[in-house]
Write an enzyme that holds these catalytic residues in place. Structure first.
Site, PDB file in Angstrom:
ATOM      1  N   MET A  93      20.954  47.458  57.337  1.00  0.00           N
ATOM      2  CA  MET A  93      19.533  47.652  57.615  1.00  0.00           C
ATOM      3  C   MET A  93      19.085  49.094  57.390  1.00  0.00           C
ATOM      4  O   MET A  93      18.506  49.721  58.258  1.00  0.00           O
ATOM      5  CB  MET A  93      19.227  47.222  59.060  1.00  0.00           C
ATOM      6  CG  MET A  93      19.622  45.798  59.354  1.00  0.00           C
ATOM      7  SD  MET A  93      18.956  44.619  58.149  1.00  0.00           S
ATOM      8  CE  MET A  93      17.281  44.514  58.728  1.00  0.00           C
ATOM      9  N   ILE A  95      17.215  51.695  54.306  1.00  0.00           N
ATOM     10  CA  ILE A  95      16.661  51.838  52.952  1.00  0.00           C
ATOM     11  C   ILE A  95      17.382  53.004  52.298  1.00  0.00           C
ATOM     12  O   ILE A  95      17.461  54.099  52.868  1.00  0.00           O
ATOM     13  CB  ILE A  95      15.141  52.101  53.016  1.00  0.00           C
ATOM     14  CG1 ILE A  95      14.443  50.846  53.579  1.00  0.00           C
ATOM     15  CG2 ILE A  95      14.603  52.418  51.618  1.00  0.00           C
ATOM     16  CD1 ILE A  95      12.950  50.997  53.780  1.00  0.00           C
ATOM     17  N   HIS A 112      18.814  39.119  50.384  1.00  0.00           N
ATOM     18  CA  HIS A 112      17.527  39.211  51.087  1.00  0.00           C
ATOM     19  C   HIS A 112      17.127  37.804  51.517  1.00  0.00           C
ATOM     20  O   HIS A 112      17.159  36.876  50.687  1.00  0.00           O
ATOM     21  CB  HIS A 112      16.456  39.819  50.165  1.00  0.00           C
ATOM     22  CG  HIS A 112      15.126  39.981  50.817  1.00  0.00           C
ATOM     23  ND1 HIS A 112      14.849  40.992  51.707  1.00  0.00           N
ATOM     24  CD2 HIS A 112      14.000  39.232  50.724  1.00  0.00           C
ATOM     25  CE1 HIS A 112      13.592  40.855  52.125  1.00  0.00           C
ATOM     26  NE2 HIS A 112      13.063  39.787  51.549  1.00  0.00           N
ATOM     27  N   LEU A 147      12.619  48.725  46.243  1.00  0.00           N
ATOM     28  CA  LEU A 147      13.132  47.936  47.368  1.00  0.00           C
ATOM     29  C   LEU A 147      12.889  46.433  47.195  1.00  0.00           C
ATOM     30  O   LEU A 147      11.788  45.989  46.846  1.00  0.00           O
ATOM     31  CB  LEU A 147      12.430  48.396  48.665  1.00  0.00           C
ATOM     32  CG  LEU A 147      12.925  47.740  49.954  1.00  0.00           C
ATOM     33  CD1 LEU A 147      14.370  48.149  50.245  1.00  0.00           C
ATOM     34  CD2 LEU A 147      12.014  48.092  51.125  1.00  0.00           C
ATOM     35  N   GLU A 177      22.850  31.463  52.597  1.00  0.00           N
ATOM     36  CA  GLU A 177      23.341  32.820  52.281  1.00  0.00           C
ATOM     37  C   GLU A 177      24.861  32.833  52.188  1.00  0.00           C
ATOM     38  O   GLU A 177      25.441  33.451  51.277  1.00  0.00           O
ATOM     39  CB  GLU A 177      22.881  33.802  53.350  1.00  0.00           C
ATOM     40  CG  GLU A 177      21.374  34.003  53.400  1.00  0.00           C
ATOM     41  CD  GLU A 177      20.979  34.988  54.487  1.00  0.00           C
ATOM     42  OE1 GLU A 177      21.740  35.914  54.779  1.00  0.00           O
ATOM     43  OE2 GLU A 177      19.871  34.829  55.020  1.00  0.00           O
TER      44      GLU A 177
HETATM   45  C1  GRF Z   1      20.734  37.980  57.094  1.00  0.00           C
HETATM   46  O1  GRF Z   1      19.587  37.169  57.244  1.00  0.00           O
HETATM   47  C2  GRF Z   1      20.627  38.680  55.748  1.00  0.00           C
HETATM   48  O2  GRF Z   1      19.859  37.948  54.817  1.00  0.00           O
HETATM   49  C3  GRF Z   1      19.942  39.945  56.076  1.00  0.00           C
HETATM   50  O3  GRF Z   1      20.518  40.330  57.316  1.00  0.00           O
HETATM   51  C4  GRF Z   1      20.711  39.140  58.097  1.00  0.00           C
HETATM   52  C5  GRF Z   1      21.962  39.285  58.922  1.00  0.00           C
HETATM   53  O4  GRF Z   1      23.041  39.156  58.084  1.00  0.00           O
HETATM   54  N1  GRF Z   1      20.148  40.935  55.048  1.00  0.00           N
HETATM   55  P1  GRF Z   1      24.562  39.222  58.632  1.00  0.00           P
HETATM   56  O5  GRF Z   1      24.781  38.061  59.573  1.00  0.00           O
HETATM   57  O6  GRF Z   1      24.730  40.553  59.356  1.00  0.00           O
HETATM   58  O7  GRF Z   1      25.381  39.112  57.373  1.00  0.00           O
END
Ligand code: GRF
Length: 207
Positions: A93, A95, A112, A147, A177
């Protein structure tokens, strides 16, 4: 026998996508090694999983650095200790600055939780529900300085159901995912991806 590829995975939280990739790499015996799991948060749950799985871990905490550029430089130094062929952002998380992204051009992937280019940014499931879309999903893409807009490697779609809550929709997307991200990373490891004019080409069958 293709040379073993080194993969470094960056996380910020539970790391369920990281876990799906680690497990697929081991189960399918990829010609690849998960060289390290690196987080920007010492309390990331995924670090416990990585340590238990015997994978080297590292933490680079942003508040320890005076600027975003300094943090990215420190993060890059940690990553490059493991000589990655591919850097995988999995629930990471932060940028990242353009110099960092340039340094890993063509070998930096992200997932994403929306069907890009729809719903970039945060709270994507709430965006989808608020907009009233009937189909939502997830996108694996190469990361560029723009981004959430890099060349798309893979996507998966899920239905939005009439009484969907944000959590229900998020869970349905997350399941996908965990399917498309390991598949996309495997394609990279097998050298089957090329990027031309901002579009990704996959050599061979997608299955
Ligand atoms: C997921 O929804 C992913 O798409 C986003 O972060 C969320 C958590 O992912 N990038 P994770 O369980 O930490 O892999």
């Amino acid at each position: 026998m293709p040379a073993m590829k080194n993969i470094v995975i960056l996380i910020s939280g539970r790391g369920s996508n990281m876990q799906a990739i680690v497990e697929a790499a081991r189960a399918e015996k990829w010609p690849a090694k998960i060289a390290a799991i690196i987080s920007n948060r010492a309390d990331a749950g995924g670090l416990d999983y990585a340590a238990a799985a015997g994978i080297p871990t590292a933490v680079v905490v942003s508040k320890d650095y005076p600027s975003r550029a300094d943090f990215d430089a420190a993060l890059q130094a940690q990553i490059d200790r493991f000589a990655p062929d591919l850097v995988v952002l999995a629930g990471f998380m932060r940028i990242l600055t353009a110099p960092f992204v340039e340094h890993y051009a063509g070998r930096l992937m992200n997932i994403h939780p929306s069907l890009l280019p729809s719903f970039p940014g945060l709270a994507t499931h709430q965006q989808a529900l608020s907009f009233g879309v009937k189909v939502h999903g997830a996108t694996v893409h190469f990361v560029t300085a723009d981004l959430d807009h890099g060349p798309i490697v893979a996507q998966a779609a899920v239905p939005v159901l009439p009484d969907d809550t944000e959590d229900a929709l998020a869970g349905r997307v997350l399941e996908q995912e965990h399917i498309i991200y390991p598949r996309a990373v495997r394609w990279f490891v097998d050298g089957r991806l090329t990027i031309e004019d901002g579009r990704v080409h996959l050599r061979g069958p997608a299955a």
